[in-house]
Structures are given as C-alpha cells and as structure tokens.
Design an enzyme around this catalytic site. Structure first.
Site, PDB file in Angstrom:
ATOM      1  N   ALA A   1       0.856  -1.189   0.000  1.00 34.42           N
ATOM      2  CA  ALA A   1       0.000   0.000   0.000  1.00 34.42           C
ATOM      3  C   ALA A   1       0.889   1.236   0.000  1.00 34.42           C
ATOM      4  O   ALA A   1       2.101   1.130   0.205  1.00 34.42           O
ATOM      5  CB  ALA A   1      -0.900  -0.002   1.235  1.00 34.42           C
ATOM      6  N   LYS A   2       0.329   2.368  -0.241  1.00 30.90           N
ATOM      7  CA  LYS A   2       1.089   3.623  -0.137  1.00 30.90           C
ATOM      8  C   LYS A   2       0.087   4.753  -0.005  1.00 30.90           C
ATOM      9  O   LYS A   2      -1.044   4.661  -0.467  1.00 30.90           O
ATOM     10  CB  LYS A   2       1.927   3.828  -1.410  1.00 30.90           C
ATOM     11  CG  LYS A   2       3.096   4.755  -1.206  1.00 30.90           C
ATOM     12  CD  LYS A   2       4.277   4.037  -0.573  1.00 30.90           C
ATOM     13  CE  LYS A   2       5.460   4.943  -0.371  1.00 30.90           C
ATOM     14  NZ  LYS A   2       6.656   4.179   0.037  1.00 30.90           N
ATOM     15  N   GLY A   3       0.526   5.845   0.633  1.00 24.00           N
ATOM     16  CA  GLY A   3      -0.342   7.004   0.784  1.00 24.00           C
ATOM     17  C   GLY A   3       0.401   8.265   0.451  1.00 24.00           C
ATOM     18  O   GLY A   3       1.635   8.278   0.392  1.00 24.00           O
TER      19      GLY A   3
END
Ligand code: NAD
Length: 421
Positions: free
Chosen positions: A110-112
C-alpha cells in the site's frame, strides 16, 4: 522504446507496469491472475479540510492506495509533497507488494500521499492535516488491514500523530497501526538505520559474487538523507571506500575515501554538507557519472534514464531509492553488464524492520538492537540469494528475477485463497 517520450519514460506507474508485464509473461502467469495483480485492489481519495494558522480554511487532497492484501495487511509509507499524484502513489503501492513478497514478509502493498508543501506549513497545520487525513482513513487502516509508515517528508512525529488519532477513535492505544514510530511509543530499535543497513548487506553479497573486497571497493552515494547517509556511514565503518556523495545542490569527492563519520559530524554542526574540509566540491551530475565500483542512488526516482544510462560507470548499481532507474534504461545497463541490485530488494531493509516493529508491538515485547540487526541481515542475505539464483535459473536480469519471484509468491497465495464472489 525509441518512440517513448521522456514523460512516459519517467511515469512511475508505467515503469512498474513494464517490469510487471515482462516478469508475468516470463512466468507464464495465468491471464486472469495477471489482470487481478496488474491493478490496485483499492484506491481511496480524500479531500482534507484544514484550518490554517491565518484563519483561512484550506482543502488538501490525499490518497491511500492498497495494491494487494493477498499475503497480509497492506504496508507502505505516506508521502507529503507538492508533486504527489495518484499514478505515483499507485506505483509505490505496487512496488510495496512486490518488495514484501521478495523478502517474504507477511504483508501486502500500500502507499499514501497528500498533496501539500510541508516546508510552507507550520507544525500545527501539519498536525491538523495529518489527524484529519487519518480520521478519513479510519475504516481502511489498522494493524490487520493496512499499516502506514514514514516516507518522503513524513517522520516519527507524524507517525505518532497518526497512532494517537487512530487510538483515540478506537478508545485504546493501538501502537501497531503504524511503523516508524518514536522508540518510546512502540518504535523498533534499528529502524532508522535499517534501509541503509540492508543496502550494505546486499552490497556485501554482491561483492562475494563478483569476488571483490570491501577495502578495494569505491562507492558513490547519491542522497545523504535517511537511506544514503546511513548506508554511507555503515559502509565506511565496514571498510568500503566512499569516494563521492552526491546531493541535489552539490557533490563531495575524494578519490582516497571520505571520512563519513566526520561528514556526519560536519553536517550536525553546520546543518549542511557544504564546506566539508575532507573532500573536494564537485558538480553533482558529473560526480554521479564518475567511475566507481558501486553506485548507490538513494535520493529520488528517475535519476537513471535513457539520457544518461550509457554514461553510468559502475560495476554494481545498488538501488537505495524507489524507482531510480526507468524501465527503458534497464536495457542499457544490461548491455553494459552492470550488476543491478533492484530497489525492491536493495531497499527492503526498511520494510523488513517495520515488520519487526509491528511484531514487537503486537507481542508487547521489545527486542535488543543486535537481535533486530541479526534478523534483518539474515532476511536480506537469503533474499539476495533467492533473487540471484532465480535470475541464473531463468536467464533473466536481477530486476526481472525479483519481480518474477515476488509475482509468483503473490499469485500462488491468490490462487490458494481463491476469488471471493
Ligand atoms: P530523505 O528525504 O531522508 O533523503 C533524500 C535525500 O536525497 C535528501 O538529502 C535530499 O536532499 C537528496 N536529494 C533530493 N533530490 C536529489 C537529487 N536530485 N540529487 C541528489 N540528492 C537529492 O529520504 P529517504 O528516506 O532517505 O528516501 C530516499 C529514497 O529511498 C526514496 O526514494 C524513498 O522512497 C526510498 N526508501 C526509503 C526508505 C526509508 O526507510 N527511509 C525505505 C525504502 C525506500
């Protein structure tokens, strides 16, 4: 390849997709599984209202992309910056899936990111933005769902605010919701140096493979931030000769080797690398393309493209940064027979120690630093061996081997779990 514009070449999502497709075809991956794995599982866009210090109301746009949760909770950093965009966050999220699978830790990817200019924001504004961003993501993050961490322009303080906001909503302290926290609130010993340490471990393995010695090995490191400065220092202390440090605003060169401990001390005292007496100032572009044995790009994406790959002069390229080489440049490096340690392996020391932090938080028992480093070294060494063996067995380069190994592991798990309907 020749018809590709530089904008297409440096689009990180395209860079990720090109490698994914090559590796998936080489694996003869089932077309259905390929479709599933080529796209993120979930993309969340939030618009974050923030009360600014001058009384005005500002709205920031933030993202969280969960590429895969097949092998475990999503895992990946949060990036703040004016250039953050969905394609970049998507690419970084999928790289996390492959990275966690390469080192075989039980996380997905995931990444934000939030589009903002943190340099122009006060601590209060950053805190309010971080807390509201966290609140908007409440139902999507959590120790068993998706575990954020720091990335470019985010740090231990920001992780502490995320942990606190999440905990307030849950009505209990939940340290395992993020990693990269301060040591006194569930952080792990050894996390700060972990990515740099991992870089050194895989360089050590590459030296063994190429029959080179540390003390005859000349290293140039680009970026003197978390990854680069720790890699340079640990490698210097282990006997490597660090002959160049490349920063965005200048380079430092010393063919006899830079005393990196003294450089840390100089930066601590003066706040900058400039004026360091133990090296000559040099043009950063020129230094980056200078002759060396190991080049460690540990700054930003897309620093090796079709425009300069033919002028890279190293035996080993160890990618401390995420995505420093474009897919089109890979071919040029292969022609030059450069031994590439790809980003999803080379910089995986960070997420591996984040995994240890998550384990320690859930155990409520904190390890000694020696134990963290020992476990990290073990995982990095065996992952390096896995990738290089895979490359040799399948006659592919190390990058494609790392992708194949990762895709194979994720696809196997996806097939076993089956598709929920
Ligand atoms: P950082 O912000 O601490 O350091 C980056 C350094 O690069 C800074 O000193 C900056 O001045 C320098 N820099 C920026 N542009 C440059 C340029 N054009 N030329 C030379 N130097 C330049 O960031 P970091 O945490 O060290 O991360 C660096 C890279 O490593 C990023 O790609 C990040 O995603 C990746 N990475 C970081 C970790 C981690 O644990 N920190 C883990 C895995 C991957």
């Amino acid at each position: 390849m020749t018809t590709m514009t530089i904008e297409q070449e440096v689009n990180p999502w395209e860079a990720q997709r090109a490698r994914f497709e090559t590796a998936a075809h080489k694996l003869n991956l089932d077309p259905g599984l390929m479709k599933v794995l080529s796209l993120p599982n979930r993309e969340i866009i939030v618009h974050i209202p923030v009360q600014m210090d001058n009384g005005t109301l500002e709205v920031f746009t933030g993202f969280r992309v969960q590429h895969s949760v097949v092998r475990g909770p999503g895992k990946g950093g949060i990036r703040y910056g004016p250039d953050v965009n969905l394609d970049e966050v998507r690419a970084l999220a999928s790289w996390m899936t492959w990275k966690c699978a390469v080192v075989n830790i039980p996380f997905g990817g995931a990444k934000g990111g939030v589009i903002c200019d943190p340099k122009k924001m006060s601590m209060g504004e950053l805190e309010r933005m971080t807390r509201r961003y966290t609140a908007e993501l409440m139902e999507f993050i959590g120790p068993e769902k998706d575990v954020p961490a720091p990335d470019v322009n985010t740090n231990e303080q920001i992780m502490a605010w995320i942990m606190d906001t999440y905990s307030m909503h849950m009505r209990q302290t939940v340290t395992a919701v993020v990693t990269g926290k301060p040591l006194n609130m569930g952080g792990s010993r050894g996390r700060r140096e972990a990515t740099g340490r991992g870089v050194m471990v895989v360089c050590d393995e590459a030296l063994k493979k190429l029959r080179l010695n540390r003390d005859e090995t000349r290293v140039i490191v680009q970026g003197f931030g978390n990854v680069g400065s720790n890699a340079a220092r640990l490698m210097y202390e282990a006997g490597y000769k660090i002959i160049g440090i490349v920063e965005f605003d200048g380079g430092l060169s010393n063919p006899n080797g830079i005393d990196v401990d003294a450089l840390w001390e100089h930066r601590y005292r003066t706040g900058s690398l400039h004026g360091f007496p133990g090296a000559e100032a040099m043009d950063p572009q020129q230094l980056f393309l200078s002759d060396c044995d190991i080049l460690v790009p540990a700054a930003i994406e897309n620093v090796i493209t079709t425009r300069n790959a033919d002028r890279i002069k190293c035996k080993i390229l160890c990618e401390g940064a995420n995505g420093p080489t474009t897919a089109a440049a890979d071919e040029i490096l292969a022609e030059k027979k450069i031994f590439v340690i790809p980003d999803i392996l080379a910089n995986a020391g960070g997420v591996t120690t984040s995994y240890f932090e998550w384990v320690q938080d859930r155990q409520g028992y904190f390890w000694k630093e020696s134990m963290v480093n020992e476990q990290l070294e073990h995982i990095m060494r065996s992952s390096f061996e896995d990738v290089v063996r895979y490359a040799e067995t399948h006659s592919v380069n190390n990058r494609i081997a790392a992708y194949m190994l990762a895709i194979d592991r994720v696809a196997y798990c996806l097939k076993q779990r089956g598709i929920y309907a």
